[in-house]
Scaffold this motif. Structure first.
Motif, PDB file in Angstrom:
ATOM      1  N   ARG A 225      28.606  -7.805  49.037  1.00 42.74           N
ATOM      2  CA  ARG A 225      29.056  -6.485  49.479  1.00 42.74           C
ATOM      3  C   ARG A 225      28.962  -6.340  51.009  1.00 42.74           C
ATOM      4  NH1 ARG A 225      26.312  -4.100  46.075  1.00 42.74           N
ATOM      5  NH2 ARG A 225      24.452  -3.639  47.317  1.00 42.74           N
ATOM      6  N   VAL A 226      27.888  -6.852  51.599  1.00 43.04           N
ATOM      7  CA  VAL A 226      27.715  -6.755  53.051  1.00 43.04           C
ATOM      8  C   VAL A 226      28.794  -7.533  53.787  1.00 43.04           C
ATOM      9  CG1 VAL A 226      26.216  -7.503  54.944  1.00 43.04           C
ATOM     10  CG2 VAL A 226      25.255  -6.257  53.032  1.00 43.04           C
ATOM     11  N   ASP A 227      29.149  -8.730  53.294  1.00 40.49           N
ATOM     12  CA  ASP A 227      30.189  -9.516  53.952  1.00 40.49           C
ATOM     13  C   ASP A 227      31.541  -8.819  53.889  1.00 40.49           C
ATOM     14  OD1 ASP A 227      28.567 -11.486  54.839  1.00 40.49           O
ATOM     15  OD2 ASP A 227      29.069 -12.958  53.304  1.00 40.49           O
ATOM     16  N   MET A 228      31.829  -8.144  52.806  1.00 35.41           N
ATOM     17  CA  MET A 228      33.091  -7.405  52.725  1.00 35.41           C
ATOM     18  C   MET A 228      33.100  -6.218  53.691  1.00 35.41           C
ATOM     19  SD  MET A 228      34.393  -7.494  48.770  1.00 35.41           S
ATOM     20  CE  MET A 228      32.918  -6.775  48.049  1.00 35.41           C
ATOM     21  N   ARG A 230      31.461  -6.120  56.544  1.00 34.40           N
ATOM     22  CA  ARG A 230      31.647  -6.709  57.877  1.00 34.40           C
ATOM     23  C   ARG A 230      33.095  -7.079  58.116  1.00 34.40           C
ATOM     24  NH1 ARG A 230      26.303 -10.593  57.539  1.00 34.40           N
ATOM     25  NH2 ARG A 230      24.753  -8.997  58.139  1.00 34.40           N
ATOM     26  N   LEU A 231      33.772  -7.607  57.104  1.00 33.19           N
ATOM     27  CA  LEU A 231      35.188  -7.929  57.234  1.00 33.19           C
ATOM     28  C   LEU A 231      35.998  -6.673  57.509  1.00 33.19           C
ATOM     29  CD1 LEU A 231      37.647  -9.765  57.046  1.00 33.19           C
ATOM     30  CD2 LEU A 231      37.559  -9.541  54.558  1.00 33.19           C
ATOM     31  N   ARG A 232      35.693  -5.601  56.799  1.00 31.71           N
ATOM     32  CA  ARG A 232      36.419  -4.348  57.023  1.00 31.71           C
ATOM     33  C   ARG A 232      36.187  -3.828  58.441  1.00 31.71           C
ATOM     34  NH1 ARG A 232      34.080   0.604  53.942  1.00 31.71           N
ATOM     35  NH2 ARG A 232      32.686   0.446  55.711  1.00 31.71           N
ATOM     36  N   GLU A 233      34.952  -3.919  58.922  1.00 32.74           N
ATOM     37  CA  GLU A 233      34.646  -3.401  60.249  1.00 32.74           C
ATOM     38  C   GLU A 233      35.256  -4.251  61.360  1.00 32.74           C
ATOM     39  OE1 GLU A 233      30.413  -3.286  60.272  1.00 32.74           O
ATOM     40  OE2 GLU A 233      30.305  -1.322  59.257  1.00 32.74           O
ATOM     41  N   ASN A 234      35.502  -5.529  61.080  1.00 31.51           N
ATOM     42  CA  ASN A 234      36.049  -6.429  62.098  1.00 31.51           C
ATOM     43  C   ASN A 234      37.426  -6.941  61.698  1.00 31.51           C
ATOM     44  OD1 ASN A 234      33.564  -6.925  64.014  1.00 31.51           O
ATOM     45  ND2 ASN A 234      32.773  -7.107  61.930  1.00 31.51           N
ATOM     46  N   SER A 235      38.159  -6.128  60.956  1.00 25.54           N
ATOM     47  CA  SER A 235      39.450  -6.567  60.429  1.00 25.54           C
ATOM     48  C   SER A 235      40.450  -6.888  61.542  1.00 25.54           C
ATOM     49  CB  SER A 235      40.020  -5.489  59.497  1.00 25.54           C
ATOM     50  OG  SER A 235      40.149  -4.253  60.186  1.00 25.54           O
ATOM     51  N   GLU A 236      40.394  -6.151  62.666  1.00 19.84           N
ATOM     52  CA  GLU A 236      41.340  -6.403  63.761  1.00 19.84           C
ATOM     53  C   GLU A 236      41.135  -7.791  64.355  1.00 19.84           C
ATOM     54  OE1 GLU A 236      42.791  -4.457  68.007  1.00 19.84           O
ATOM     55  OE2 GLU A 236      41.111  -3.586  66.924  1.00 19.84           O
TER      56      GLU A 236
END
Length: 583
Positions: A225-228, A230-236
């Protein structure tokens, strides 16, 4: 036994503080009510067991009047049982949410105090995923502690109540063994005890691996869940680098651990279910097998048979509590272990804070805004990185700190700000002086823009006109109409806009010492120069230390300090005096 005693002691340490807190009267009152209702429910069960005798005797005697009367008695017992069950669940949930609120606040307070959340990261996250431990494990601990505790109490009371009844109904059993005539009083009680003890031992041996598997499953789920997140927060950044395939591989790897551990759980649960399902099925008929010889011999009537079988089943069920609740107990144990591990990690972080942090000495004199003495800044593993001694910076002075990338400039600023605990030395500040550090990538909380602008202060502390004015001062006029808007501002604003917003925060907060860790690196040089001039104009008494690599920054500061040296620790040397930039 040692592991059991350790577990019980951990549960006591986690549970007792709430019932000694400021909310203890509510907690104790609700707990007392829940226990009273559990006892009432046991009493209703005892009444129902006694009712079995009269009801089935009426059937055997074909006494229709007694049959109708016993149906009325049953209705009364049933209504009372329903009322008790409903209000026990209601009050239990009320206790759960109050206890969870208090415990959540307690963990949040410890986690957020003295930068403990940051120090846990520096120590390598000894307690992984603290967000999950506070949000999920606290909830599970409270609900399962109440459920298991009250359930265990109810089973103990049931055991005492029905054991007396079963003992009186069973009489003596005569048994010849190796030529000896044995008389066993209360033989049905002993039969239930032996049956349950054997079942409990077997269930424990089969289900023991579930404790570790449940612990690991919660950790793997949280990591995924944490990795997802982080991906959402750094999607750009991921999209710009085309990193979707790499992220997919990483997430697949995380989920593979969930998959493998879940299958191990399934296998362990299947083995336990094979036994418990068979045990429960046998338990339905076992009381009748033990009691029926007396019925067929004509020594007891049908009512006594049904009452004895019901009492036997209740005693055997009470003894078998750990079998029926083994999965819950395994999950509860893993939750307790995670919470105690979290508490231990926070205590270590706080202890490190007291032993190893840089002390901030406050002096009533106003001779210098900031002094560093015998500063020996180190990495968490103890390796030296920066050494500073005898540095004094005057009030209102602008100082630029330069040096090679990775030389420890940011770590030095963290030590000055009081959040880096590794090393030794003294940071001296005037009494009441406030230090503010602005990193290269500012933190913007999700929510209203005015709250993000005033962070960490409350937006209500400032008039709207003041917030509008500082936005215009840092050339963010287009954001003025959006002050009340809620959005994911880290994704809405460019890095340059975020850096200008952080400068606006400094204008609002007016710190005595302002540390700029490449806080304008994303801006063009004219805009950067304008912001430094704005700081000099609006905050003339604020001491500013900047980290930067652009040559144009020299003219914006009063002097330059250089981290020099090829070996560690690098030393802060040089004190080149510069022409102050015009206001």
């Amino acid at each position: 036994m040692r592991a059991l005693l350790t577990l019980l002691n951990d549960i006591r340490r986690l549970a007792i503080p709430y019932f000694r807190s400021e909310d203890r009267w509510w907690g104790l009152g609700l707990l007392g009510a829940v226990i009273a209702l559990e006892l009432a429910y046991v009493y209703c069960t005892v009444l129902l067991t006694r009712w079995n005798n009269a009801f089935y005797d009426a059937i055997q005697e074909k006494d229709f009047a007694a049959f109708k009367y016993q149906l009325m008695v049953f209705c009364g017992i049933a209504v009372a049982s329903i009322i008790v069950a409903v209000y026990q669940i209601y009050l239990k949930q009320w206790l759960e949410i109050r206890w969870r609120r208090w415990l959540t606040r307690r963990y949040l307070e410890h986690w957020l105090s003295n930068e403990t959340h940051y120090r846990l990261r520096l120590s390598g996250d000894a307690a992984d995923n603290p967000d999950q431990r506070i949000a999920q494990d606290v909830n599970l601990f409270v609900s399962q502690t109440i459920s298991v505790g009250v359930g265990l109490l109810g089973n103990i009371v049931s055991l005492c109540s029905f054991s007396v009844m079963l003992w009186s109904l069973s009489g003596e059993m005569e048994l010849s063994l190796f030529g000896l005539d044995l008389h066993i009083p209360g033989y049905l009680f002993w039969a239930a005890l032996i049956y349950a003890m054997v079942g409990t031992l077997i269930a424990h041996l089969i289900g023991k691996p579930l404790v570790r598997l449940n612990f690991d499953q919660q950790r793997y789920e949280a990591d995924f869940r944490v990795d997802m997140v982080r991906l959402r927060e750094n999607s750009e950044q991921v999209a710009m680098l085309g990193g979707e395939a790499a992220e997919g591989r990483k997430l697949e790897g995380r989920f593979a651990r969930i998959w493998e551990n879940f299958f191990s759980q399934m296998k362990a649960q299947k083995r336990l279910t094979w036994f418990t399902a068979g045990y429960n099925q046998i338990s339905n008929v076992f009381p009748f097998v033990v009691v029926s010889p007396a019925y067929f011999a004509g020594t007891i009537q049908l009512g006594i048979l049904m009452q004895t079988a019901s009492a036997f089943g209740s005693v055997q069920g009470a003894f078998s509590f750990f079998i029926s609740a083994y999965t819950t107990l395994a999950e509860w144990t893993s939750v307790v272990n995670r919470l105690t591990g979290f508490e231990a990690a926070m205590q270590v972080a706080k202890r490190d804070d007291g032993l190893r942090a840089f002390p901030h000495r406050r002096t009533p004199t106003q001779q210098a805004a900031l002094s560093l003495a015998e500063m020996d800044v180190r990495l968490p593993d103890g390796a030296p990185i920066v050494s500073v001694d005898g540095l004094s910076i005057e009030k209102g002075e602008r100082v630029l700190v330069t040096g090679p990338s990775g030389g420890g400039k940011t770590t030095l600023f963290r030590a000055i700000a009081g959040i880096w605990p590794f090393g030794s030395g003294t940071v001296t500040l005037p009494e009441g002086a406030q230090v503010m550090i602005l990193p290269q990538r500012p933190y913007l909380p999700v929510g209203r823009l005015d709250e993000a602008l005033a962070y960490p202060l409350e937006a209500t502390r400032f008039e709207r006109g003041t917030l509008e004015e500082v936005l215009r001062a840092v050339s963010l006029d287009h954001l003025v109409p959006r002050l009340e808007e809620q959005a994911l501002w880290p994704h809405v604003l460019s890095l340059g806009e975020q850096q200008r917003l952080s400068i606006a925060r400094a204008l609002l907060e007016k710190p005595d010492v302002l540390l700029l860790d490449e806080a304008t690196a994303a801006l063009d040089e004219p805009t950067e120069a304008a912001l430094y001039a704005l700081l000099r104009q609006r905050l003339p008494q604020t001491t500013v230390l900047s980290i930067g690599h652009r040559a144009t920054l020299n003219a914006l500061h009063d002097r330059v300090l250089v981290l020099a040296g090829t070996a560690t620790p690098r030393r802060l040397i040089g004190s080149a005096q510069l022409q102050a930039a015009p206001a």
